[in-house]
Motif scaffolding. Sequence first.
Motif, PDB file in Angstrom:
ATOM      1  N   ILE A  28       0.874  -1.177   0.000  1.00  0.00           N
ATOM      2  CA  ILE A  28       0.000   0.000   0.000  1.00  0.00           C
ATOM      3  C   ILE A  28       0.908   1.223   0.000  1.00  0.00           C
ATOM      4  O   ILE A  28       1.667   1.436   0.951  1.00  0.00           O
ATOM      5  CB  ILE A  28      -0.905   0.047   1.242  1.00  0.00           C
ATOM      6  CG1 ILE A  28      -1.696  -1.254   1.423  1.00  0.00           C
ATOM      7  CG2 ILE A  28      -1.864   1.233   1.136  1.00  0.00           C
ATOM      8  CD1 ILE A  28      -2.496  -1.299   2.709  1.00  0.00           C
ATOM      9  N   SER A  29       0.820   2.019  -1.034  1.00  0.00           N
ATOM     10  CA  SER A  29       1.659   3.214  -1.073  1.00  0.00           C
ATOM     11  C   SER A  29       0.910   4.403  -0.487  1.00  0.00           C
ATOM     12  O   SER A  29      -0.309   4.455  -0.503  1.00  0.00           O
ATOM     13  CB  SER A  29       2.080   3.517  -2.518  1.00  0.00           C
ATOM     14  OG  SER A  29       0.938   3.748  -3.316  1.00  0.00           O
ATOM     15  N   GLY A  30       1.679   5.335   0.035  1.00  0.00           N
ATOM     16  CA  GLY A  30       1.089   6.560   0.543  1.00  0.00           C
ATOM     17  C   GLY A  30       0.364   6.438   1.860  1.00  0.00           C
ATOM     18  O   GLY A  30      -0.513   7.243   2.169  1.00  0.00           O
ATOM     19  N   VAL A  31       0.741   5.443   2.672  1.00  0.00           N
ATOM     20  CA  VAL A  31       0.079   5.304   3.980  1.00  0.00           C
ATOM     21  C   VAL A  31       0.541   6.428   4.884  1.00  0.00           C
ATOM     22  O   VAL A  31       1.731   6.605   5.115  1.00  0.00           O
ATOM     23  CB  VAL A  31       0.383   3.937   4.609  1.00  0.00           C
ATOM     24  CG1 VAL A  31      -0.183   3.865   6.039  1.00  0.00           C
ATOM     25  CG2 VAL A  31      -0.209   2.818   3.768  1.00  0.00           C
ATOM     26  N   TYR A  32      -0.407   7.189   5.404  1.00  0.00           N
ATOM     27  CA  TYR A  32      -0.060   8.293   6.279  1.00  0.00           C
ATOM     28  C   TYR A  32      -0.582   8.102   7.700  1.00  0.00           C
ATOM     29  O   TYR A  32      -0.233   8.845   8.614  1.00  0.00           O
ATOM     30  CB  TYR A  32      -0.597   9.618   5.728  1.00  0.00           C
ATOM     31  CG  TYR A  32      -2.104   9.715   5.726  1.00  0.00           C
ATOM     32  CD1 TYR A  32      -2.830   9.257   4.632  1.00  0.00           C
ATOM     33  CD2 TYR A  32      -2.796  10.258   6.807  1.00  0.00           C
ATOM     34  CE1 TYR A  32      -4.219   9.322   4.615  1.00  0.00           C
ATOM     35  CE2 TYR A  32      -4.182  10.335   6.801  1.00  0.00           C
ATOM     36  CZ  TYR A  32      -4.882   9.869   5.699  1.00  0.00           C
ATOM     37  OH  TYR A  32      -6.257   9.933   5.689  1.00  0.00           O
ATOM     38  N   ASN A  53       2.730   8.838   9.642  1.00  0.00           N
ATOM     39  CA  ASN A  53       4.008   8.573   8.980  1.00  0.00           C
ATOM     40  C   ASN A  53       5.105   9.499   9.490  1.00  0.00           C
ATOM     41  O   ASN A  53       6.284   9.241   9.263  1.00  0.00           O
ATOM     42  CB  ASN A  53       3.868   8.653   7.466  1.00  0.00           C
ATOM     43  CG  ASN A  53       3.348   9.994   7.000  1.00  0.00           C
ATOM     44  OD1 ASN A  53       2.959  10.840   7.806  1.00  0.00           O
ATOM     45  ND2 ASN A  53       3.330  10.193   5.700  1.00  0.00           N
ATOM     46  N   ASN A  73       6.807   1.322   8.331  1.00  0.00           N
ATOM     47  CA  ASN A  73       6.084   1.899   7.200  1.00  0.00           C
ATOM     48  C   ASN A  73       6.470   1.227   5.877  1.00  0.00           C
ATOM     49  O   ASN A  73       5.630   1.035   4.999  1.00  0.00           O
ATOM     50  CB  ASN A  73       6.349   3.402   7.126  1.00  0.00           C
ATOM     51  CG  ASN A  73       5.741   4.145   8.295  1.00  0.00           C
ATOM     52  OD1 ASN A  73       4.906   3.620   9.019  1.00  0.00           O
ATOM     53  ND2 ASN A  73       6.186   5.378   8.496  1.00  0.00           N
ATOM     54  N   ASN A  76       4.524  -1.897   5.621  1.00  0.00           N
ATOM     55  CA  ASN A  76       3.097  -1.776   5.912  1.00  0.00           C
ATOM     56  C   ASN A  76       2.692  -2.677   7.081  1.00  0.00           C
ATOM     57  O   ASN A  76       1.758  -3.483   6.986  1.00  0.00           O
ATOM     58  CB  ASN A  76       2.245  -2.130   4.679  1.00  0.00           C
ATOM     59  CG  ASN A  76       2.334  -1.110   3.574  1.00  0.00           C
ATOM     60  OD1 ASN A  76       2.203  -1.451   2.396  1.00  0.00           O
ATOM     61  ND2 ASN A  76       2.559   0.154   3.907  1.00  0.00           N
ATOM     62  N   SER A  99      -4.510   5.625   3.198  1.00  0.00           N
ATOM     63  CA  SER A  99      -3.549   6.023   2.174  1.00  0.00           C
ATOM     64  C   SER A  99      -4.011   7.284   1.474  1.00  0.00           C
ATOM     65  O   SER A  99      -5.153   7.373   1.011  1.00  0.00           O
ATOM     66  CB  SER A  99      -3.389   4.898   1.144  1.00  0.00           C
ATOM     67  OG  SER A  99      -2.707   5.358  -0.004  1.00  0.00           O
ATOM     68  N   TRP A 100      -3.117   8.269   1.370  1.00  0.00           N
ATOM     69  CA  TRP A 100      -3.446   9.484   0.625  1.00  0.00           C
ATOM     70  C   TRP A 100      -3.362   9.227  -0.885  1.00  0.00           C
ATOM     71  O   TRP A 100      -4.028   9.888  -1.676  1.00  0.00           O
ATOM     72  CB  TRP A 100      -2.515  10.629   1.005  1.00  0.00           C
ATOM     73  CG  TRP A 100      -1.055  10.378   0.716  1.00  0.00           C
ATOM     74  CD1 TRP A 100      -0.127   9.910   1.581  1.00  0.00           C
ATOM     75  CD2 TRP A 100      -0.374  10.579  -0.534  1.00  0.00           C
ATOM     76  NE1 TRP A 100       1.095   9.800   0.962  1.00  0.00           N
ATOM     77  CE2 TRP A 100       0.977  10.208  -0.334  1.00  0.00           C
ATOM     78  CE3 TRP A 100      -0.765  11.036  -1.802  1.00  0.00           C
ATOM     79  CZ2 TRP A 100       1.931  10.285  -1.346  1.00  0.00           C
ATOM     80  CZ3 TRP A 100       0.189  11.114  -2.801  1.00  0.00           C
ATOM     81  CH2 TRP A 100       1.522  10.726  -2.564  1.00  0.00           C
ATOM     82  N   ARG A 101      -2.586   8.228  -1.268  1.00  0.00           N
ATOM     83  CA  ARG A 101      -2.388   7.965  -2.694  1.00  0.00           C
ATOM     84  C   ARG A 101      -3.604   7.265  -3.309  1.00  0.00           C
ATOM     85  O   ARG A 101      -4.026   7.610  -4.405  1.00  0.00           O
ATOM     86  CB  ARG A 101      -1.142   7.123  -2.919  1.00  0.00           C
ATOM     87  CG  ARG A 101      -0.790   6.921  -4.389  1.00  0.00           C
ATOM     88  CD  ARG A 101       0.493   6.143  -4.538  1.00  0.00           C
ATOM     89  NE  ARG A 101       1.639   6.872  -4.017  1.00  0.00           N
ATOM     90  CZ  ARG A 101       2.310   7.801  -4.686  1.00  0.00           C
ATOM     91  NH1 ARG A 101       1.924   8.140  -5.902  1.00  0.00           N
ATOM     92  NH2 ARG A 101       3.350   8.390  -4.147  1.00  0.00           N
ATOM     93  N   THR A 102      -4.146   6.305  -2.608  1.00  0.00           N
ATOM     94  CA  THR A 102      -5.301   5.569  -3.137  1.00  0.00           C
ATOM     95  C   THR A 102      -6.629   6.155  -2.652  1.00  0.00           C
ATOM     96  O   THR A 102      -7.668   5.853  -3.213  1.00  0.00           O
ATOM     97  CB  THR A 102      -5.263   4.095  -2.714  1.00  0.00           C
ATOM     98  OG1 THR A 102      -5.409   3.993  -1.286  1.00  0.00           O
ATOM     99  CG2 THR A 102      -3.935   3.442  -3.116  1.00  0.00           C
TER     100      THR A 102
END
Length: 117
Positions: A28-32, A53, A73, A76, A99-102
């Motif tokens: 999962i990318s962009g996990v904040y 993050n 991070n 994940n 996630s901010w990316r998804t």
Amino acid sequence: QVQLVESGGGLVEPGGSLRLSCVASGSISGVYFMGWYRQAPGKERELVASIRNSGVTDYADSVKGRFTISSDNAQNRVYLQMGSLKRDDSAVYYCNMASWRTGSNYWGQGTQVTVSS
């Protein structure tokens, strides 16, 4: 579809400790935001601990000083070290990642924690 998988729950005596783990089944990318929630029978789900993050953590007043959240991070993964457990800590514990990316919120299926003698 990426899923979160929790582990580490179980039965423990009052005053005991448990360590919960949560890992994503895929990347999962962009996990904040990563958090642990819990829900006891007849009660609403509540946020127990969270970590951003940036590394900033936050805890519910009821667990401050007893629980510690940590994360990896890059992998994940998020953990919850629980100590000095009380009967009131009994609940199903869920992990969550945002996630901010998804733009998605990911949840695990929950792991049961029972504190009883």
